[in-house]
Structures are given as C-alpha cells and as structure tokens.
Design a protein around this motif. Structure first.
Motif, PDB file in Angstrom:
ATOM      1  N   UNK A  80      -6.416  40.295 -19.170  1.00  0.00           N
ATOM      2  CA  UNK A  80      -5.215  40.573 -20.335  1.00  0.00           C
ATOM      3  C   UNK A  80      -4.038  41.166 -19.838  1.00  0.00           C
ATOM      4  N   UNK A  81      -4.126  42.044 -19.329  1.00  0.00           N
ATOM      5  CA  UNK A  81      -2.641  42.837 -19.002  1.00  0.00           C
ATOM      6  C   UNK A  81      -1.749  42.899 -17.926  1.00  0.00           C
ATOM      7  N   UNK A  82      -2.627  41.419 -17.239  1.00  0.00           N
ATOM      8  CA  UNK A  82      -2.139  41.273 -15.858  1.00  0.00           C
ATOM      9  C   UNK A  82      -2.025  41.612 -14.914  1.00  0.00           C
ATOM     10  N   UNK A  83      -2.433  42.612 -14.624  1.00  0.00           N
ATOM     11  CA  UNK A  83      -2.221  44.475 -14.150  1.00  0.00           C
ATOM     12  C   UNK A  83      -3.141  44.127 -13.009  1.00  0.00           C
ATOM     13  N   UNK A  84      -3.364  43.539 -12.037  1.00  0.00           N
ATOM     14  CA  UNK A  84      -3.505  42.951 -10.382  1.00  0.00           C
ATOM     15  C   UNK A  84      -4.145  41.891 -10.438  1.00  0.00           C
ATOM     16  N   UNK A  85      -3.582  41.185 -11.145  1.00  0.00           N
ATOM     17  CA  UNK A  85      -3.972  39.658 -11.509  1.00  0.00           C
ATOM     18  C   UNK A  85      -5.253  39.213 -10.328  1.00  0.00           C
ATOM     19  N   UNK A  86      -4.161  39.317  -9.303  1.00  0.00           N
ATOM     20  CA  UNK A  86      -4.711  38.379  -7.820  1.00  0.00           C
ATOM     21  C   UNK A  86      -5.629  39.076  -8.012  1.00  0.00           C
ATOM     22  N   UNK A  87      -6.366  39.752  -7.279  1.00  0.00           N
ATOM     23  CA  UNK A  87      -7.204  40.617  -7.352  1.00  0.00           C
ATOM     24  C   UNK A  87      -8.812  40.394  -8.180  1.00  0.00           C
ATOM     25  N   UNK A  88      -7.988  40.642  -9.578  1.00  0.00           N
ATOM     26  CA  UNK A  88      -8.840  40.400 -10.634  1.00  0.00           C
ATOM     27  C   UNK A  88      -9.596  39.032 -10.529  1.00  0.00           C
ATOM     28  N   UNK A  89      -8.585  38.025 -10.156  1.00  0.00           N
ATOM     29  CA  UNK A  89      -9.510  36.567 -10.203  1.00  0.00           C
ATOM     30  C   UNK A  89      -9.953  36.150  -9.149  1.00  0.00           C
ATOM     31  N   UNK A  90      -9.795  37.132  -8.516  1.00  0.00           N
ATOM     32  CA  UNK A  90     -11.023  36.634  -6.705  1.00  0.00           C
ATOM     33  C   UNK A  90     -12.119  36.571  -6.731  1.00  0.00           C
TER      34      UNK A  90
END
Length: 148
Positions: A80-90
């Motif tokens: 939602x915040x676009x914070x650490x998007x790649x690790x969160x998405x993984x």
C-alpha cells in the motif's frame, strides 16, 4: 556494497502501473492478514487459523498462521505504501504459492469451488510488482532518490 544492494532493492520505474497494482492488492492482503491475525472481517484469528492449518498438515499450525497472517498483513501495508515493494512482493508471492499448492490446486481453477483462481491473480500481481517495483508514487522511489 550495502548501499548498492539497498538502491537495487528500492529501484523502480516512473510508471503509475505499480500504484494501480499496489493499492487493491495491498487492501486485499491487509484484510486477509487481519482475518488470520486478529479475527477481523469474520476471520478466525491466530488460534482458529492455526488449528485449521494444522488440520491440513501445515505444522505447527499456530506458527504457520502467524507467518501467513504476518506476511499478508504487513506485506499488504508495505505494498500500500510502496515501501520495500520488491521484498514484500516476493514474500507475498511465496505465501500465495503455498496457499495454492496446499489448499486450492486440488479444487481446480474456479473460486466457486475453492479453486486457485483468486490466489493465481494475487501471485500474478505480486510477481509483477517484484519485477517492476512500486512505481512513480511509492516510498521506495522517494527513498532511492534520497540515497542517490
């Protein structure tokens, strides 16, 4: 070395596509995580979800519920915040893969039969965000520009 790893992790494009993916996926993941962790929105909370997970062979159930619920809730906030998007998405993609393989795949594709259709959509969004990053209106983009 560490700074370049952080910069690569925060790297993203200048598109609004990430925002269009992050907002609905973040809301969905937060809600599902809140069901597992807190019993919100008709969920069973950690105890109930843990018992159910143990009953399908995901042991220890309570720990698995805590892991899945935390991944969804906190990963959803990150999206939602676009914070650490790649690790969160993984982490969210792995969580969805486990859900699909352990719960839904044997029921076929369609949600009406508790199939993997919904999980497939969420894993697809997660993988797209893993590749692209959070996009133009993300905290990742802001942080990366501050580090440059």
């Amino acid at each position: 070395m560490t700074n370049s790893l952080i910069q690569r992790t925060l790297e993203t494009n200048d598109s609004l596509t990430g925002l269009a993916l992050r907002i609905p996926a973040g809301i969905i993941f937060i809600a599902h995580g809140a069901q597992k962790l807190f019993g919100a929105f008709g969920g069973y909370g950690l105890e109930g979800t843990g018992q159910w997970m143990a009953s399908i062979g995901l042991e220890p159930g309570y720990l698995m519920a805590l892991g899945a619920g935390s991944a969804e809730f906190f990963g959803g906030i990150a999206l939602l915040l676009g914070l650490l998007t790649r690790p969160a998405a993984f982490v969210l993609a792995i969580t969805m893969l486990v859900a699909i393989l352990t719960v839904h795949v044997s029921n076929g594709l369609f949600m009406s039969n508790n199939g993997y259709e919904f999980g497939l959509a969420l894993i697809s969004i997660s993988v797209a965000l893993l590749f692209s990053g959070g996009g133009k209106l993300s905290l990742d983009r802001k942080l990366r520009s501050m580090l440059s």
